[in-house]
Scaffold this motif. Sequence first.
Motif, PDB file in Angstrom:
ATOM      1  N   LEU A 127      -1.015  -6.969   8.006  1.00 16.71           N
ATOM      2  CA  LEU A 127      -0.539  -5.706   7.470  1.00 16.71           C
ATOM      3  C   LEU A 127      -0.795  -4.605   8.488  1.00 16.71           C
ATOM      4  O   LEU A 127      -1.903  -4.464   9.011  1.00 16.71           O
ATOM      5  N   ALA A 128       0.235  -3.811   8.752  1.00 16.17           N
ATOM      6  CA  ALA A 128       0.126  -2.833   9.833  1.00 16.17           C
ATOM      7  C   ALA A 128       0.827  -1.534   9.489  1.00 16.17           C
ATOM      8  O   ALA A 128       1.675  -1.460   8.596  1.00 16.17           O
ATOM      9  N   PHE A 129       0.421  -0.466  10.212  1.00 20.97           N
ATOM     10  CA  PHE A 129       1.131   0.802  10.150  1.00 20.97           C
ATOM     11  C   PHE A 129       2.485   0.654  10.847  1.00 20.97           C
ATOM     12  O   PHE A 129       2.747  -0.348  11.509  1.00 20.97           O
ATOM     13  N   SER A 130       3.315   1.663  10.701  1.00 14.48           N
ATOM     14  CA  SER A 130       4.651   1.601  11.298  1.00 14.48           C
ATOM     15  C   SER A 130       4.607   1.535  12.821  1.00 14.48           C
ATOM     16  O   SER A 130       5.557   1.076  13.455  1.00 14.48           O
ATOM     17  N   ASP A 131       3.484   1.981  13.419  1.00 14.67           N
ATOM     18  CA  ASP A 131       3.365   1.923  14.877  1.00 14.67           C
ATOM     19  C   ASP A 131       2.782   0.606  15.361  1.00 14.67           C
ATOM     20  O   ASP A 131       2.526   0.430  16.549  1.00 14.67           O
ATOM     21  N   GLY A 132       2.541  -0.326  14.433  1.00 14.90           N
ATOM     22  CA  GLY A 132       2.052  -1.649  14.809  1.00 14.90           C
ATOM     23  C   GLY A 132       0.558  -1.830  14.713  1.00 14.90           C
ATOM     24  O   GLY A 132       0.060  -2.959  14.845  1.00 14.90           O
ATOM     25  N   LYS A 133      -0.212  -0.784  14.483  1.00 15.19           N
ATOM     26  CA  LYS A 133      -1.670  -0.890  14.391  1.00 15.19           C
ATOM     27  C   LYS A 133      -2.047  -1.612  13.096  1.00 15.19           C
ATOM     28  O   LYS A 133      -1.618  -1.245  12.013  1.00 15.19           O
ATOM     29  N   ILE A 134      -2.868  -2.663  13.226  1.00 11.17           N
ATOM     30  CA  ILE A 134      -3.298  -3.441  12.074  1.00 11.17           C
ATOM     31  C   ILE A 134      -4.222  -2.608  11.194  1.00 11.17           C
ATOM     32  O   ILE A 134      -5.085  -1.882  11.691  1.00 11.17           O
ATOM     33  N   LEU A 135      -4.037  -2.710   9.885  1.00  8.85           N
ATOM     34  CA  LEU A 135      -4.870  -1.962   8.950  1.00  8.85           C
ATOM     35  C   LEU A 135      -6.283  -2.539   8.908  1.00  8.85           C
ATOM     36  O   LEU A 135      -6.455  -3.750   8.689  1.00  8.85           O
ATOM     37  N   SER A 136      -7.278  -1.687   9.091  1.00  8.38           N
ATOM     38  CA  SER A 136      -8.671  -2.097   8.935  1.00  8.38           C
ATOM     39  C   SER A 136      -9.022  -2.170   7.456  1.00  8.38           C
ATOM     40  O   SER A 136      -8.215  -1.796   6.591  1.00  8.38           O
ATOM     41  N   VAL A 137     -10.243  -2.616   7.159  1.00  7.63           N
ATOM     42  CA  VAL A 137     -10.700  -2.635   5.764  1.00  7.63           C
ATOM     43  C   VAL A 137     -10.669  -1.227   5.185  1.00  7.63           C
ATOM     44  O   VAL A 137     -10.219  -1.000   4.062  1.00  7.63           O
ATOM     45  N   GLU A 138     -11.161  -0.246   5.973  1.00  5.79           N
ATOM     46  CA  GLU A 138     -11.161   1.137   5.508  1.00  5.79           C
ATOM     47  C   GLU A 138      -9.743   1.643   5.259  1.00  5.79           C
ATOM     48  O   GLU A 138      -9.499   2.355   4.277  1.00  5.79           O
ATOM     49  N   ASP A 139      -8.815   1.265   6.133  1.00  5.90           N
ATOM     50  CA  ASP A 139      -7.417   1.655   5.940  1.00  5.90           C
ATOM     51  C   ASP A 139      -6.874   1.096   4.626  1.00  5.90           C
ATOM     52  O   ASP A 139      -6.199   1.801   3.861  1.00  5.90           O
ATOM     53  N   GLN A 140      -7.170  -0.170   4.364  1.00  2.00           N
ATOM     54  CA  GLN A 140      -6.663  -0.809   3.145  1.00  2.00           C
ATOM     55  C   GLN A 140      -7.258  -0.164   1.893  1.00  2.00           C
ATOM     56  O   GLN A 140      -6.545   0.082   0.910  1.00  2.00           O
ATOM     57  N   VAL A 141      -8.557   0.105   1.923  1.00  2.00           N
ATOM     58  CA  VAL A 141      -9.194   0.748   0.774  1.00  2.00           C
ATOM     59  C   VAL A 141      -8.598   2.140   0.547  1.00  2.00           C
ATOM     60  O   VAL A 141      -8.337   2.554  -0.586  1.00  2.00           O
ATOM     61  N   ALA A 142      -8.354   2.860   1.654  1.00  2.00           N
ATOM     62  CA  ALA A 142      -7.784   4.208   1.552  1.00  2.00           C
ATOM     63  C   ALA A 142      -6.400   4.173   0.916  1.00  2.00           C
ATOM     64  O   ALA A 142      -6.083   4.976   0.027  1.00  2.00           O
ATOM     65  N   VAL A 143      -5.578   3.242   1.342  1.00  2.00           N
ATOM     66  CA  VAL A 143      -4.222   3.119   0.798  1.00  2.00           C
ATOM     67  C   VAL A 143      -4.279   2.755  -0.688  1.00  2.00           C
ATOM     68  O   VAL A 143      -3.573   3.338  -1.520  1.00  2.00           O
ATOM     69  N   ALA A 144      -5.131   1.792  -1.042  1.00  2.00           N
ATOM     70  CA  ALA A 144      -5.223   1.344  -2.430  1.00  2.00           C
ATOM     71  C   ALA A 144      -5.750   2.455  -3.334  1.00  2.00           C
ATOM     72  O   ALA A 144      -5.221   2.678  -4.435  1.00  2.00           O
ATOM     73  N   LEU A 145      -6.786   3.160  -2.901  1.00  2.00           N
ATOM     74  CA  LEU A 145      -7.324   4.243  -3.717  1.00  2.00           C
ATOM     75  C   LEU A 145      -6.289   5.338  -3.933  1.00  2.00           C
ATOM     76  O   LEU A 145      -6.172   5.889  -5.033  1.00  2.00           O
ATOM     77  N   ARG A 146      -5.532   5.652  -2.876  1.00  2.00           N
ATOM     78  CA  ARG A 146      -4.499   6.679  -3.014  1.00  2.00           C
ATOM     79  C   ARG A 146      -3.413   6.237  -3.987  1.00  2.00           C
ATOM     80  O   ARG A 146      -2.929   7.027  -4.801  1.00  2.00           O
ATOM     81  N   ARG A 147      -3.033   4.985  -3.929  1.00  2.00           N
ATOM     82  CA  ARG A 147      -2.030   4.450  -4.856  1.00  2.00           C
ATOM     83  C   ARG A 147      -2.534   4.529  -6.296  1.00  2.00           C
ATOM     84  O   ARG A 147      -1.811   4.926  -7.208  1.00  2.00           O
ATOM     85  N   LEU A 148      -3.805   4.191  -6.515  1.00  5.83           N
ATOM     86  CA  LEU A 148      -4.354   4.170  -7.866  1.00  5.83           C
ATOM     87  C   LEU A 148      -4.622   5.569  -8.407  1.00  5.83           C
ATOM     88  O   LEU A 148      -4.430   5.824  -9.591  1.00  5.83           O
ATOM     89  N   ASN A 149      -5.085   6.491  -7.545  1.00  7.50           N
ATOM     90  CA  ASN A 149      -5.448   7.807  -8.083  1.00  7.50           C
ATOM     91  C   ASN A 149      -4.310   8.805  -8.116  1.00  7.50           C
ATOM     92  O   ASN A 149      -4.372   9.790  -8.840  1.00  7.50           O
ATOM     93  N   SER A 150      -3.257   8.564  -7.354  1.00 10.06           N
ATOM     94  CA  SER A 150      -2.137   9.513  -7.356  1.00 10.06           C
ATOM     95  C   SER A 150      -1.065   9.129  -8.365  1.00 10.06           C
ATOM     96  O   SER A 150      -0.391   9.996  -8.924  1.00 10.06           O
ATOM     97  N   GLY A 151      -0.895   7.830  -8.576  1.00 14.62           N
ATOM     98  CA  GLY A 151       0.184   7.365  -9.443  1.00 14.62           C
ATOM     99  C   GLY A 151       1.547   7.515  -8.817  1.00 14.62           C
ATOM    100  O   GLY A 151       2.568   7.282  -9.478  1.00 14.62           O
ATOM    101  N   GLU A 152       1.595   7.890  -7.541  1.00 16.71           N
ATOM    102  CA  GLU A 152       2.876   8.058  -6.857  1.00 16.71           C
ATOM    103  C   GLU A 152       3.520   6.702  -6.596  1.00 16.71           C
ATOM    104  O   GLU A 152       2.868   5.659  -6.630  1.00 16.71           O
ATOM    105  N   SER A 153       4.798   6.731  -6.295  1.00 14.07           N
ATOM    106  CA  SER A 153       5.536   5.498  -6.049  1.00 14.07           C
ATOM    107  C   SER A 153       5.070   4.839  -4.753  1.00 14.07           C
ATOM    108  O   SER A 153       4.465   5.476  -3.884  1.00 14.07           O
ATOM    109  N   LEU A 154       5.364   3.554  -4.645  1.00 10.68           N
ATOM    110  CA  LEU A 154       5.046   2.828  -3.411  1.00 10.68           C
ATOM    111  C   LEU A 154       5.720   3.488  -2.214  1.00 10.68           C
ATOM    112  O   LEU A 154       5.120   3.584  -1.132  1.00 10.68           O
ATOM    113  N   LEU A 155       6.939   3.960  -2.412  1.00  7.48           N
ATOM    114  CA  LEU A 155       7.682   4.580  -1.313  1.00  7.48           C
ATOM    115  C   LEU A 155       7.007   5.865  -0.850  1.00  7.48           C
ATOM    116  O   LEU A 155       6.839   6.085   0.360  1.00  7.48           O
TER     117      LEU A 155
END
Length: 381
Positions: free
Chosen positions: A79-107
């Motif tokens: 799993l990577a950012f659009s620039d090709g950088k692989i997501l670290s554990v911290e990156d993944q947790v950040a993305v998941a928390l934002r998805r859960l606490n914002s309720g915004e769409s995946l897009l």
Amino acid sequence: MGPVRGSRRRKRADKSAAAAAGVQGSGDWWVDFSARIAGHLSIPEEPINFESIFKVSRKTFDYICSLVRDELMAKVSHLAFSDGKILSVEDQVAVALRRLNSGESLLNIGVSFGINHSTVSQVTWRFVEAMEERGIQHLKWPNCHEIEISKYKFHTLWGLPNCCGAIDTTHIMMCLPSVDTSSKVWIDHERKHSMILQAIIDPDMRFRDIVTGWPGSMNEPPVLCSSGFFKMCEKGTRLNGEQVKLGNGVEVREYIIGDSGFPLLPWLITPYQGKDLSNAEIEFNKIHFAARGVAQRALARLKDTWRIIQGEMWRPDKHRLPRIILVCCLLHNIVIDIENEVRDEMPLLQEHDTSYKQQFCDTTDNEGIILRDKLAEYLSG
């Protein structure tokens, strides 16, 4: 080769600068991540505040990362950012928390963080699975010491002796397609599609027991009766601690409190119903309502912080949604456990089911009636 002279002083200076920028306690990950986010925000000049994005402190964020690190690293990830950088554990947790606490769409989350929306979905679900495995110890029935603290607080704050918790239910909105032949069972009494969450909550707003996954068409009694908690109470293996002596040698057992939608049981005390109530009964209802407010505030806080379960879930996977609800409850408790405080800025009457009318249950047990009368007499005295 030893450390370069002055490097420690520079590190201290870097930390001071980070603190001045509003990201106290952050490390290299946050500096890099916040810069990456800023490039995708509509107003990049606006300072990025850690807690405003993730709804947890940096201390709590780091703890969550430590919980799920092994689980996330055990799975090979490309799993990577659009620039090709692989997501670290911290990156993944950040993305998941934002998805859960914002309720915004995946897009929208993907655009904000510079990743593909399918990556947001994968990352979120990997996080949910890891939290189920590693974080479940944060949602459990209190041990003997903890239950004594809960009883002390219920007695000190509201005057209720030997009370162990407050129970309430809330509806998690769903948006199911009309072509789904099973969708009718999810229509509740307000003509909405929803899933039930039943929770028992302690005086510090922690979730101590939850039941979810049942359709919104079910009322509180059958959801309660389906729970393991109910079965243990009926067998006498829960709420079976020592009785407390009140005045005149009267004793009361351990119990929890709930609203009029629940049955009155020997271990579940509901308010008096009807119009012709005595002064003692009216006073009991006032105290009962005030104490029960801790459950209302906890559920309101849950929905307000983890907004993925606040609004309507579009075509939710009915098998995955209960697991998402569980993880949101775990995160709610972790915030309280790690930050060692109750984030209770909400007013007393904050509602979590604003459009739902109070339901009433007429089921009563004689032992429950006797216990409630004992409590009413004690509180009026």
